[in-house]
Design an enzyme around this catalytic site. Structure first.
Site, mmCIF file in Angstrom:
data_model
loop_
_atom_site.group_PDB
_atom_site.id
_atom_site.type_symbol
_atom_site.label_atom_id
_atom_site.label_comp_id
_atom_site.label_asym_id
_atom_site.label_seq_id
_atom_site.Cartn_x
_atom_site.Cartn_y
_atom_site.Cartn_z
ATOM 1 N N GLU A 44 -8.170 -3.562 -53.149
ATOM 2 C CA GLU A 44 -7.995 -4.488 -52.089
ATOM 3 C C GLU A 44 -9.014 -5.472 -52.198
ATOM 4 O O GLU A 44 -10.100 -5.088 -51.693
ATOM 5 C CB GLU A 44 -7.705 -3.964 -50.903
ATOM 6 C CG GLU A 44 -7.342 -5.202 -49.711
ATOM 7 C CD GLU A 44 -7.578 -4.585 -48.325
ATOM 8 O OE1 GLU A 44 -7.404 -3.588 -47.851
ATOM 9 O OE2 GLU A 44 -7.930 -5.513 -47.325
ATOM 10 N N ARG A 48 -12.365 -13.267 -48.595
ATOM 11 C CA ARG A 48 -13.345 -13.599 -47.627
ATOM 12 C C ARG A 48 -14.549 -14.401 -48.400
ATOM 13 O O ARG A 48 -15.342 -14.837 -47.717
ATOM 14 C CB ARG A 48 -13.992 -12.460 -47.165
ATOM 15 C CG ARG A 48 -13.204 -11.716 -46.224
ATOM 16 C CD ARG A 48 -13.848 -10.548 -45.622
ATOM 17 N NE ARG A 48 -12.677 -9.494 -45.210
ATOM 18 C CZ ARG A 48 -13.000 -8.423 -44.824
ATOM 19 N NH1 ARG A 48 -14.110 -7.992 -44.541
ATOM 20 N NH2 ARG A 48 -12.023 -7.590 -44.467
ATOM 21 N N LYS A 132 -1.266 -1.409 -41.931
ATOM 22 C CA LYS A 132 -2.364 -0.970 -41.725
ATOM 23 C C LYS A 132 -2.967 -0.665 -40.285
ATOM 24 O O LYS A 132 -2.653 -1.651 -39.456
ATOM 25 C CB LYS A 132 -3.453 -2.216 -42.290
ATOM 26 C CG LYS A 132 -4.859 -2.066 -41.995
ATOM 27 C CD LYS A 132 -5.552 -3.171 -42.951
ATOM 28 C CE LYS A 132 -7.198 -3.527 -42.320
ATOM 29 N NZ LYS A 132 -7.694 -4.106 -43.463
HETATM 30 C C1 3PG Z 1 -12.214 -4.625 -43.567
HETATM 31 O O1 3PG Z 1 -11.267 -5.457 -43.420
HETATM 32 O O2 3PG Z 1 -13.349 -5.151 -43.428
HETATM 33 C C2 3PG Z 1 -12.111 -3.367 -43.529
HETATM 34 O O3 3PG Z 1 -11.278 -2.623 -42.605
HETATM 35 C C3 3PG Z 1 -13.174 -2.489 -43.875
HETATM 36 O O4 3PG Z 1 -13.966 -1.750 -42.739
HETATM 37 P P1 3PG Z 1 -15.028 -0.723 -43.311
HETATM 38 O O5 3PG Z 1 -15.983 -1.716 -43.771
HETATM 39 O O6 3PG Z 1 -15.293 -0.320 -41.681
HETATM 40 O O7 3PG Z 1 -14.662 0.264 -44.135
#
Ligand code: 3PG
Length: 212
Positions: A44, A48, A132
């Site tokens: 994924e 961002r 999710k």
């Molecule tokens: C996100 O979208 O940043 C994820 O949920 C990742 O979360 P994490 O950094 O706690 O694994």
């Protein structure tokens, strides 16, 4: 998995879906290869950073073993851009009615984000059978997922947010969890250092989580 994968196939391809932030486009392909070499093929890539869409395109072209998707899809524009870049699935931290309808119309395998029973009812109402759960640990973690199993026995979850190698097994042991998401497989410092061997080692451990 050359044909369009279903969301069930994406979730079933391995226990952990790495949540990836790519700051430098040059990192995209070696990072994807490092993860695939460790046995993690569902990736994924979060929308961002300015290079995220180019990174998805590059991975899709250069690493055919990877099933690359787009995360942090917040609206219909993100969805369209992700599909155009070659994303094979999408993930969102949330689930607005307009996004859910656009996803259904576009046909991309998709995990909408939910945190409350009302979010779940909305996703079920639009025909989604997998979601999710975000942010998993701050929002109640394992106990919350156990509670969801009562009223929503049909729903499959990918909890994400606050999960790491330390607590991954607790989530994977739940009957309504198909896979988990997390950023710990691609730590920023390792990616910046180009330490692909370390990332392959993290991926290998994650890929084995269900069998050890
Ligand atoms: C996100 O979208 O940043 C994820 O949920 C990742 O979360 P994490 O950094 O706690 O694994």
């Amino acid at each position: 998995m050359n044909k369009q994968a279903t969301i069930a196939e994406v979730m079933g391809a391995g226990p952990v879906m790495p949540v990836i932030v790519i700051d430098r486009l040059e990192s995209a392909v070696p990072l994807a290869r490092a993860l695939v070499d460790g046995g993690v093929c569902v990736l994924e890539v979060t929308l961002r950073t300015p290079v995220a869409l180019a990174a998805i395109r590059a991975i899709a072209a250069a690493v055919p073993e990877a099933i690359v998707g787009a995360g942090t899809i917040l609206n219909e524009q993100d969805l369209a851009a992700a599909q155009a870049a070659g994303a094979r699935f999408g993930v969102s931290p949330g689930a607005t009615p307009s996004l859910l309808r656009a996803v259904r119309a576009g046909g991309l395998p998709f995990l909408p984000g939910v945190m409350t029973p009302s979010d779940i009812v909305a996703a079920l109402g639009e025909g989604f059978s997998a979601v999710k759960f975000f942010p998993a640990v701050p929002a109640g973690g394992v106990e919350m997922l156990k509670a969801f199993a009562g009223p929503f026995p049909q729903l499959r979850f990918c909890p994400t947010g606050g999960i790491s190698a330390a607590n991954a097994r607790d989530f994977l042991a739940l009957p309504n969890v198909d896979c988990i998401g997390g950023s710990w497989l691609a730590p920023k410092a390792r990616v910046e250092a180009g330490d692909w061997a370390a990332i392959t080692a993290l991926a290998r451990e994650a890929a084995m989580l269900r069998s050890t």
